[in-house]
Design a protein around this motif. Sequence first.
Motif, PDB file in Angstrom:
ATOM      1  N   LEU A  35       0.822  -1.121   0.056  1.00 43.79           N
ATOM      2  CA  LEU A  35      -0.001   0.064   0.007  1.00 43.79           C
ATOM      3  C   LEU A  35       1.010   1.191   0.089  1.00 43.79           C
ATOM      4  CD1 LEU A  35      -2.449  -0.967   3.109  1.00 43.79           C
ATOM      5  CD2 LEU A  35      -2.984  -1.268   0.334  1.00 43.79           C
ATOM      6  N   LEU A  36       0.495   2.384  -0.670  1.00 39.63           N
ATOM      7  CA  LEU A  36       1.180   3.641  -0.950  1.00 39.63           C
ATOM      8  C   LEU A  36       0.353   4.545  -0.002  1.00 39.63           C
ATOM      9  CD1 LEU A  36       3.381   5.288  -1.918  1.00 39.63           C
ATOM     10  CD2 LEU A  36       2.309   5.820  -4.116  1.00 39.63           C
ATOM     11  N   VAL A  37       0.793   5.102   1.094  1.00 39.10           N
ATOM     12  CA  VAL A  37      -0.106   5.975   2.050  1.00 39.10           C
ATOM     13  C   VAL A  37       0.761   7.080   2.016  1.00 39.10           C
ATOM     14  CG1 VAL A  37      -0.843   5.957   4.333  1.00 39.10           C
ATOM     15  CG2 VAL A  37      -0.567   3.730   3.251  1.00 39.10           C
ATOM     16  N   PRO A  38       0.073   8.324   2.236  1.00 40.72           N
ATOM     17  CA  PRO A  38       0.517   9.546   2.271  1.00 40.72           C
ATOM     18  C   PRO A  38       1.186   9.965   3.682  1.00 40.72           C
ATOM     19  CG  PRO A  38      -1.989   9.937   2.132  1.00 40.72           C
ATOM     20  CD  PRO A  38      -1.647   8.533   2.001  1.00 40.72           C
ATOM     21  N   GLY A  39       2.257   9.393   3.987  1.00 40.18           N
ATOM     22  CA  GLY A  39       2.614   9.686   5.453  1.00 40.18           C
ATOM     23  C   GLY A  39       2.873   8.621   6.209  1.00 40.18           C
ATOM     24  N   TRP A 167      15.861  11.295  -3.744  1.00 34.08           N
ATOM     25  CA  TRP A 167      16.099  12.515  -4.239  1.00 34.08           C
ATOM     26  C   TRP A 167      15.167  13.671  -3.323  1.00 34.08           C
ATOM     27  CZ3 TRP A 167      16.903   8.604  -7.254  1.00 34.08           C
ATOM     28  CH2 TRP A 167      18.127   8.660  -8.150  1.00 34.08           C
ATOM     29  N   GLY A 168      14.417  12.940  -2.438  1.00 35.78           N
ATOM     30  CA  GLY A 168      13.688  13.844  -1.514  1.00 35.78           C
ATOM     31  C   GLY A 168      12.706  14.432  -1.967  1.00 35.78           C
ATOM     32  N   ASP A 169      12.002  13.926  -2.918  1.00 35.72           N
ATOM     33  CA  ASP A 169      10.967  14.698  -3.779  1.00 35.72           C
ATOM     34  C   ASP A 169       9.620  14.186  -3.127  1.00 35.72           C
ATOM     35  OD1 ASP A 169      12.649  15.933  -5.596  1.00 35.72           O
ATOM     36  OD2 ASP A 169      12.944  14.062  -6.973  1.00 35.72           O
ATOM     37  N   VAL A 170       9.488  13.218  -2.550  1.00 40.39           N
ATOM     38  CA  VAL A 170       8.090  12.542  -2.173  1.00 40.39           C
ATOM     39  C   VAL A 170       8.181  12.520  -0.648  1.00 40.39           C
ATOM     40  CG1 VAL A 170       6.609  10.479  -2.425  1.00 40.39           C
ATOM     41  CG2 VAL A 170       8.087  11.226  -4.413  1.00 40.39           C
ATOM     42  N   GLY A 171       6.932  12.811  -0.229  1.00 39.21           N
ATOM     43  CA  GLY A 171       6.646  12.435   1.439  1.00 39.21           C
ATOM     44  C   GLY A 171       5.660  11.489   1.235  1.00 39.21           C
ATOM     45  N   GLY A 193      -7.992   9.293   5.097  1.00 43.24           N
ATOM     46  CA  GLY A 193      -8.289   9.976   3.896  1.00 43.24           C
ATOM     47  C   GLY A 193      -6.607  10.238   3.266  1.00 43.24           C
ATOM     48  N   GLY A 194      -6.656  10.950   2.166  1.00 39.35           N
ATOM     49  CA  GLY A 194      -5.673  11.429   1.391  1.00 39.35           C
ATOM     50  C   GLY A 194      -5.131  10.336   0.497  1.00 39.35           C
ATOM     51  N   ALA A 195      -4.297  10.712  -0.737  1.00 40.97           N
ATOM     52  CA  ALA A 195      -3.817   9.803  -1.565  1.00 40.97           C
ATOM     53  C   ALA A 195      -2.578  10.675  -1.987  1.00 40.97           C
ATOM     54  CB  ALA A 195      -5.018   9.698  -2.571  1.00 40.97           C
ATOM     55  N   VAL A 196      -1.463   9.591  -2.554  1.00 44.89           N
ATOM     56  CA  VAL A 196      -0.303  10.315  -3.109  1.00 44.89           C
ATOM     57  C   VAL A 196      -0.620  10.544  -4.664  1.00 44.89           C
ATOM     58  CG1 VAL A 196       2.231   9.401  -3.636  1.00 44.89           C
ATOM     59  CG2 VAL A 196       1.120   8.687  -1.441  1.00 44.89           C
ATOM     60  N   PRO A 197      -0.106  11.708  -5.053  1.00 42.24           N
ATOM     61  CA  PRO A 197      -0.358  12.075  -6.621  1.00 42.24           C
ATOM     62  C   PRO A 197       0.293  10.920  -7.519  1.00 42.24           C
ATOM     63  CG  PRO A 197      -0.004  13.978  -5.225  1.00 42.24           C
ATOM     64  CD  PRO A 197       0.337  12.996  -4.239  1.00 42.24           C
TER      65      PRO A 197
END
Length: 349
Positions: A35-39, A167-171, A193-197
């Motif tokens: 799972l890809l989670v925003p945080g 590269w530190g581009d994604v949180g 809630g939330g999603a990774v763009p």
Amino acid sequence: MHSTAPAATAEPAFASPARRVEDAFAALHGADSALLVPGVVAATTATLLALTNPGGHLIASDQTCDPLRGVLTRELAGLGRTVTFVDPTDADAVLTAVRPETQVVYTQSLSDPLMRPAPLNEIAIHAQMNDLLLVVDNTALSPAELRPLETGAVIVIEDTVPFLDGWGDVGAALVTGLDRYLPRIAEQCARLGGAVPDWSAHLLERSLATLPLRLTAQRDGAERVAGMLRAHRAVRAVHRPSFDAAPWALETHRGFGGLLSFEVAPDIHDLTGILAACTGDHSPLGSTARLPARTSHAHLSERVRREQGITRRLVRLSVGVTDADALSGRLRRALDTALAQRTGGDERC
């Protein structure tokens, strides 16, 4: 939130960027899905809620810091869970903390910033004997150095910083593990809630492809930097694990990643030059440093920080992919200058 079905159910050419990065991360850990989670706080909170019931008890690492520690002690308590913090480097302490209502053991594979490795094989045995679920935050090592599922963990969580996204581009954060638990976690993530763009997922997918190469360079660089620091008279302690100190890790670890921390001598009060030397030219693949007492552990009182070994002169360093020898040279000169300029007085950071 994205489906947890195995990758074979969709044509790779038409999979979304998030799905592709989930599949890539799962493969790195030898799992079927992720799972890809925003945080990472959201990922950990969702995981622990999904794997426990109201009235349940968790055993957590005493190296957990805010904001996650606050979630464990306040938000989870408000939802009927209780937490006991223990030293995860002592597997017997974990066993002693088990209660009849205990459901989950949560620990970091390598604590940050004191870089203490947890004996996951031993903890997993205790967990299995007591019908507990072992959840491991593997951020400080990544699957390039350790695959906790092979030690007996059922879920692995990783922040994209500092290694997955070089590269530190994604949180963001990724969660993988046994398939029977991931749908529950996905449901909890959806409630948060939330999603990774898609673009962030695309950048992360590209970064994962170079993870083993980057970690090899960072691991070797961290060893060279640690060796220089141990030999410098301005440094009182270096926190960097080794196979000599943890021979049990030879069975599970490839290495100990690119993180280390060091504590300068107490009569050095100005750390400005030392921090500047750690970061160098601020290149995307370069090294970064921070003072845990002013950042990750700033919420703690001075007394509690000292009890945990987090002094004001502790520097946490993430060694980059770029030339570690140049970093060692800058650090050596900065430490030499700090020794020459020590005059007492107020600390400046």
